[in-house]
Structures are given as structure tokens and as C-alpha cells.
Design an enzyme around this catalytic site. Sequence first.
Site, PDB file in Angstrom:
ATOM      1  N   TYR A 141       0.823  -1.218   0.000  1.00  0.00           N
ATOM      2  CA  TYR A 141       0.000   0.000   0.000  1.00  0.00           C
ATOM      3  C   TYR A 141       0.855   1.265   0.000  1.00  0.00           C
ATOM      4  CZ  TYR A 141      -4.009  -3.012   1.006  1.00  0.00           C
ATOM      5  OH  TYR A 141      -4.982  -3.982   0.951  1.00  0.00           O
ATOM      6  N   LYS A 191       3.538 -15.164   2.324  1.00  0.00           N
ATOM      7  CA  LYS A 191       3.474 -15.893   1.049  1.00  0.00           C
ATOM      8  C   LYS A 191       4.910 -16.195   0.638  1.00  0.00           C
ATOM      9  CE  LYS A 191       1.080 -17.491  -2.479  1.00  0.00           C
ATOM     10  NZ  LYS A 191       0.280 -18.724  -2.334  1.00  0.00           N
ATOM     11  N   ASP A 223      -2.787 -18.171   1.777  1.00  0.00           N
ATOM     12  CA  ASP A 223      -3.935 -18.859   1.171  1.00  0.00           C
ATOM     13  C   ASP A 223      -4.470 -19.925   2.127  1.00  0.00           C
ATOM     14  OD1 ASP A 223      -1.384 -19.772   0.674  1.00  0.00           O
ATOM     15  OD2 ASP A 223      -1.797 -20.630  -1.280  1.00  0.00           O
ATOM     16  N   ASP A 247      -5.359  -6.768   5.688  1.00  0.00           N
ATOM     17  CA  ASP A 247      -6.561  -6.071   5.241  1.00  0.00           C
ATOM     18  C   ASP A 247      -7.634  -7.087   4.854  1.00  0.00           C
ATOM     19  OD1 ASP A 247      -8.278  -4.139   4.380  1.00  0.00           O
ATOM     20  OD2 ASP A 247      -7.076  -3.464   2.674  1.00  0.00           O
ATOM     21  N   ASP A 251     -11.114  -8.676   7.378  1.00  0.00           N
ATOM     22  CA  ASP A 251     -12.519  -8.634   6.937  1.00  0.00           C
ATOM     23  C   ASP A 251     -13.118 -10.032   6.979  1.00  0.00           C
ATOM     24  OD1 ASP A 251     -12.451  -5.913   6.552  1.00  0.00           O
ATOM     25  OD2 ASP A 251     -13.503  -6.013   4.626  1.00  0.00           O
TER      26      ASP A 251
END
Length: 356
Positions: A141, A191, A223, A247, A251
Amino acid sequence: MKAKIVLLPGDGIGPEVLGAAQKVLEAVAVKYDHQFTYDKHLIGGCAMDASGTALTDETLSACIESDGVLLGAVGGPKWDDPTAKVRPEQGLLALRKGLGTFANLRPVKPHPDLLDASPLRPERLDGVDLVVVRELTGGIYFGEPRARKPLAGGIQAVDTMSYTDEEIRRVAHLAFKLARGRRSKVNSVDKANVLESSRLWRQTVTEVAGEYPDVELEHTLVDAAAMFLIQRPASFDVMLTANMFGDILTDEASVLTGSMGNLPSASLGESGPGLYEPIHGSAPDIAGQGVANPIGMILSMAMMLRYSLSLEDEAQQVENAVDAALSSGHRTRDLANAAETALNTQEMTRVIVDQI
Ligand code: NAD
């Protein structure tokens, strides 16, 4: 105690839920004989309307000089143009950066009486009590270069995922310290099978873990972590992860509790005031109706009592008051099923204040 609290109500339901949290905070002040003073400022869309910018220097300075910052939410259809030069979220990003809050904490602990509100089967939710620690000021970001370039016959867009070992180390320390006060388990999510920045992440977190031999460390690929959050969410204690993965996973984790209206967050740095806000947005569809669920904001305020003001008893008192309100069957509209009567924001706030 005397403490100076900055209030940033923001847009949409922000002022409604922040007003509720302030009432509960005042009840705490009276009960424990604290003196909280409040300094209210604009942020987001309303700040853009008033001054052309989503966060003025004056507001940022007030936040930096305060003991804690409570934020409602920013944004709304009026300011939604993604191509606009000035946007409400810029206020949030500038505030996090200005305060140096590099770690975002999101606790997820479904209330036993609200398990039916979750899309997961109740037995999957048994014992869920986790905190996601998301790195907040680095990663994709913020990485450079970020650009769009014309190509022969098309366009190329570039974002950069970048981390320094120092950025990883400081957030890892925070996660391990937090785990010590909980079930002593850190699950670091990356990852590393694909990304170089994730390999540095894994290496650095492993090094930091050496300083916390009493805390168990496990590494999980993002994942797989997304899958385990649904399959066996109770197995997580502290989940530590990079900005973008956090992020998305926060959620996903929020869905476990049934309503995002219930969930708080804290953004913390090395020093200085923390920033406390519910995880939901400005909910323009219900703004102004007085029906918003204030619990996420009230629990964010409890996190401020705990982390910025070191008032653990008071923080627990607020959390117990929310628990008691829910256990006695009180529900706002987002939580109520067809057979239950929904309280509005003020009524729910009064029930919680009465518990204090
Ligand atoms: P949202 O979180 O505002 O709303 C999603 C849904 O959840 C809506 O149906 C809303 O009514 C409901 N909801 C949210 N909070 C609730 C509460 N406390 N009580 C009851 N119901 C609640 O997300 P969105 O609709 O995607 O975004 C709306 C605006 O908020 C956008 O402008 C977005 O950019 C902004 N936003 C801001 C933040 C922030 O300030 N941190 C975060 C997310 C979205």
C-alpha cells in the site's frame, strides 16, 4: 487520571457511534474519578467540505499532542469519485502515518449469544478468541514505484511490495508481547513460497521469536490461513501479518462474529497516542437514522483505556458492560433476528452505560 482525548467523528454514522462511545467513557470517568477532556476535529469528507483537505495540519497536531484518538469513520457517496485528487481515506492514511501507528490490532471474539448471527455453524465458533496484528504503514500500500505507464497498444500498472527488516521486527515484537498476555501463540502469515518480501518477513519473525522462547511460533501461507480461518478459527491466538494480507484476513475474520458493527480496532506505534476506531465504514445506507450499532466504537474506546491510558480495570468494565447488554438479549437492528425487538443507538448506549 487526567487525559486529553481527540474525537474525530468523521462522516456517515461516525458521529452517531462516537457520541455513544463518549457517553460510555464519561460514565467510566464518573465511576473511577478520572478527568477526560475532549477536543473534537473534522476528518474525511466533512473536512474536505470545510477546508479542501481530508486532514488539516491542525487536526494532526492535536492528535499527536493527545493521549488517545477516537475515530468514527470516513467516506460516503458524496466523495466517492475514485479519480478525485482529494479523497476521504487520505485523511486516515495521513493520520496513521503522522501518528506512526505501524500495527493494527483487531480482536475477534464472538459473543456466545450471537453465534446464530454468524454464517458459520456454532460448533466451529466454539472457543474463537483471536487477534489479528496487521502491519499498517509498509508493504504494497506504500511501496514505490507505483505508476501507470503507456505501453504499445495498452497500459501497464505497477505496485511494489516492499518491507525492511526493521519494519517487520517492530510489528513482530508487538505481536509476541501481546501473545504473552494471551495463549502464547503467534501465527505468522506470509506468502514465502512466492514473494521475496515474505521470505524476509519469515526470516525476521523467526529471529524475533528467539527472544520469546515462551511463545510458540507457527508460519502459515496466506492462502492456507484464509481457509483455516473458516475451517478451524479457534486454533488461532495472535495472527501476525503484512498490510495487504491483514486487510483481507481481518474482513474475513470479522464475518465470524456475524456483524461488523461489533468489532473494534486499535492502531499502535512505538510511542505516542494510539488511534482507536471500529472496523466498519461510514454506513451511508443507515446514516442519520439513529440505528447504528455503537458496540464496535465502544469496544475501540475500551482498547484506548487499555493500551493508551493503561486503565485495564476500566477497559474490562466497558467490555463486561457490552457483554452483559448482549447476554441480557439487547440487540441493535443489525444483530436482531425477526423475533427480536431492535434498540436504536441511543437505547443500546443507555443499556451499556447502565451496566457501568
Ligand atoms: P460499511 O462498513 O460502511 O457498511 C457495510 C454494511 O454494514 C452496510 O450495510 C452498513 O449499514 C452496515 N454497517 C456498518 N457498520 C454498522 C454499524 N455500526 N451498525 C449497523 N450496521 C452497520 O462499508 P461500505 O458500505 O463498503 O462503505 C461505506 C463508506 O465507508 C465508503 O465510503 C467507504 O469508503 C467507507 N469506509 C470507511 C472506513 C473507515 O473509515 N475506516 C472503512 C470502510 C469503509
